[in-house]
Design a protein around this motif. Structure first.
Motif, mmCIF file in Angstrom:
data_model
loop_
_atom_site.group_PDB
_atom_site.id
_atom_site.type_symbol
_atom_site.label_atom_id
_atom_site.label_comp_id
_atom_site.label_asym_id
_atom_site.label_seq_id
_atom_site.Cartn_x
_atom_site.Cartn_y
_atom_site.Cartn_z
ATOM 1 N N MET A 1 40.104 42.640 22.188
ATOM 2 C CA MET A 1 39.000 41.722 21.977
ATOM 3 C C MET A 1 38.202 41.669 23.262
ATOM 4 O O MET A 1 38.733 41.431 24.322
ATOM 5 C CB MET A 1 39.593 40.359 21.616
ATOM 6 N N ASP A 2 36.922 41.879 23.143
ATOM 7 C CA ASP A 2 36.097 41.871 24.345
ATOM 8 C C ASP A 2 35.339 40.554 24.361
ATOM 9 O O ASP A 2 34.410 40.343 23.629
ATOM 10 C CB ASP A 2 35.253 43.150 24.281
ATOM 11 N N SER A 3 35.840 39.623 25.163
ATOM 12 C CA SER A 3 35.248 38.292 25.202
ATOM 13 C C SER A 3 34.990 37.874 26.639
ATOM 14 O O SER A 3 35.614 38.372 27.558
ATOM 15 C CB SER A 3 36.161 37.277 24.523
ATOM 16 N N VAL A 4 34.057 36.962 26.752
ATOM 17 C CA VAL A 4 33.699 36.453 28.067
ATOM 18 C C VAL A 4 33.801 34.938 28.017
ATOM 19 O O VAL A 4 33.281 34.313 27.105
ATOM 20 C CB VAL A 4 32.247 36.853 28.421
ATOM 21 N N SER A 5 34.482 34.369 28.959
ATOM 22 C CA SER A 5 34.561 32.919 29.034
ATOM 23 C C SER A 5 33.617 32.426 30.102
ATOM 24 O O SER A 5 33.414 33.092 31.111
ATOM 25 C CB SER A 5 35.986 32.474 29.383
ATOM 26 N N ILE A 6 33.033 31.284 29.867
ATOM 27 C CA ILE A 6 32.140 30.687 30.853
ATOM 28 C C ILE A 6 32.992 30.081 31.955
ATOM 29 O O ILE A 6 33.960 29.384 31.669
ATOM 30 C CB ILE A 6 31.268 29.589 30.208
ATOM 31 N N PRO A 7 32.653 30.318 33.204
ATOM 32 C CA PRO A 7 33.416 29.684 34.280
ATOM 33 C C PRO A 7 33.299 28.166 34.165
ATOM 34 O O PRO A 7 32.236 27.641 33.879
ATOM 35 C CB PRO A 7 32.744 30.187 35.544
ATOM 36 N N GLN A 8 34.394 27.468 34.382
ATOM 37 C CA GLN A 8 34.417 26.015 34.312
ATOM 38 C C GLN A 8 33.597 25.423 35.458
ATOM 39 O O GLN A 8 33.733 25.824 36.600
ATOM 40 C CB GLN A 8 35.860 25.506 34.404
ATOM 41 N N GLN A 9 32.732 24.510 35.114
ATOM 42 C CA GLN A 9 31.978 23.781 36.121
ATOM 43 C C GLN A 9 32.580 22.389 36.220
ATOM 44 O O GLN A 9 33.224 21.916 35.290
ATOM 45 C CB GLN A 9 30.503 23.677 35.724
ATOM 46 N N ALA A 10 32.380 21.739 37.314
ATOM 47 C CA ALA A 10 32.910 20.392 37.494
ATOM 48 C C ALA A 10 32.429 19.492 36.359
ATOM 49 O O ALA A 10 31.240 19.470 36.047
ATOM 50 C CB ALA A 10 32.465 19.823 38.841
ATOM 51 N N LEU A 16 34.927 28.531 26.089
ATOM 52 C CA LEU A 16 34.456 29.722 25.389
ATOM 53 C C LEU A 16 32.952 29.872 25.584
ATOM 54 O O LEU A 16 32.213 28.898 25.504
ATOM 55 C CB LEU A 16 34.752 29.626 23.891
ATOM 56 N N ALA A 17 32.526 31.095 25.799
ATOM 57 C CA ALA A 17 31.091 31.377 25.905
ATOM 58 C C ALA A 17 30.452 31.173 24.532
ATOM 59 O O ALA A 17 31.120 31.316 23.503
ATOM 60 C CB ALA A 17 30.885 32.811 26.373
#
Length: 185
Positions: A1-10, A16-17
């Motif tokens: 599975m080719d997925s990208v997660s959004i980096p967690q911001q404060a 999930l993207a």
């Protein structure tokens, strides 16, 4: 599975993207309604977008994360080429959270049958079907006493002319008060 997660911001709990959320919902609705010859799959009909608008537009935080967890999205089970693996993922979701599953399943089913593509697929079969039947109704033959009178022997049938009002005079409704069903007399 080719997925990208959004980096967690404060202060953010997004894991999930947006594209991954869309793909997750597409895979889920297609497993619920995969389509068949002449019938679009749920995602081909756009059901995942309708469901997202109806169920997740209120800003419910973590809904996609909950669904992703219930179908074990990180493992790729729902995204698998193996049909049995995908079915097992959906069954695991249903077992883990029956209320959420039922809410999503109902939304998917209702959204599917109101899309123009499915309405057309139904019409092609020769069945009358309309997105808004209350506007023009469905063609119905007039009542035919010989054809429409129940013949199964259960219950009974009264002709309209034989129907009489129920005598309520013994209830003394003009002087007694009732508060049932919000009616006060």
């Amino acid at each position: 599975m080719d997925s990208v997660s959004i980096p967690q911001q404060a202060g953010s709990n997004a894991r999930l993207a947006p594209t991954e959320k869309a793909r997750l919902l597409q895979r889920l609705v297609d497993e619920l309604i995969p389509g068949a010859e002449g019938w679009p799959s749920a995602s081909e009909a756009g059901v995942h977008g309708i469901v997202a608008l109806r169920l997740f537009a209120d800003g419910t935080t973590g809904m996609f994360d909950t669904i992703a967890e219930r179908v074990d999205w990180p493992s790729g089970a729902l995204d698998s080429d193996d049909r049995e693996t995908r079915i097992a993922a959906v069954r695991a979701f249903e077992a883990a959270d029956p209320d959420l599953f039922e809410k999503i399943y109902a939304a998917v089913t209702l959204a599917y049958y109101e899309t123009p593509f499915v309405v057309e697929a139904i019409a092609v079969t020769g069945r009358p079907y309309s997105i808004r039947p209350h506007v023009s109704g469905y063609p119905m033959a007039p009542f035919d006493y010989a054809r429409d009178t129940p013949m199964h022997g259960r219950g009974h049938y009264l002709k309209t002319d034989d129907v009489v009002p129920v005598d309520t005079s013994a209830l003394d409704l003009d002087t007694k008060k009732t508060v049932r069903w919000g009616i006060e007399r």
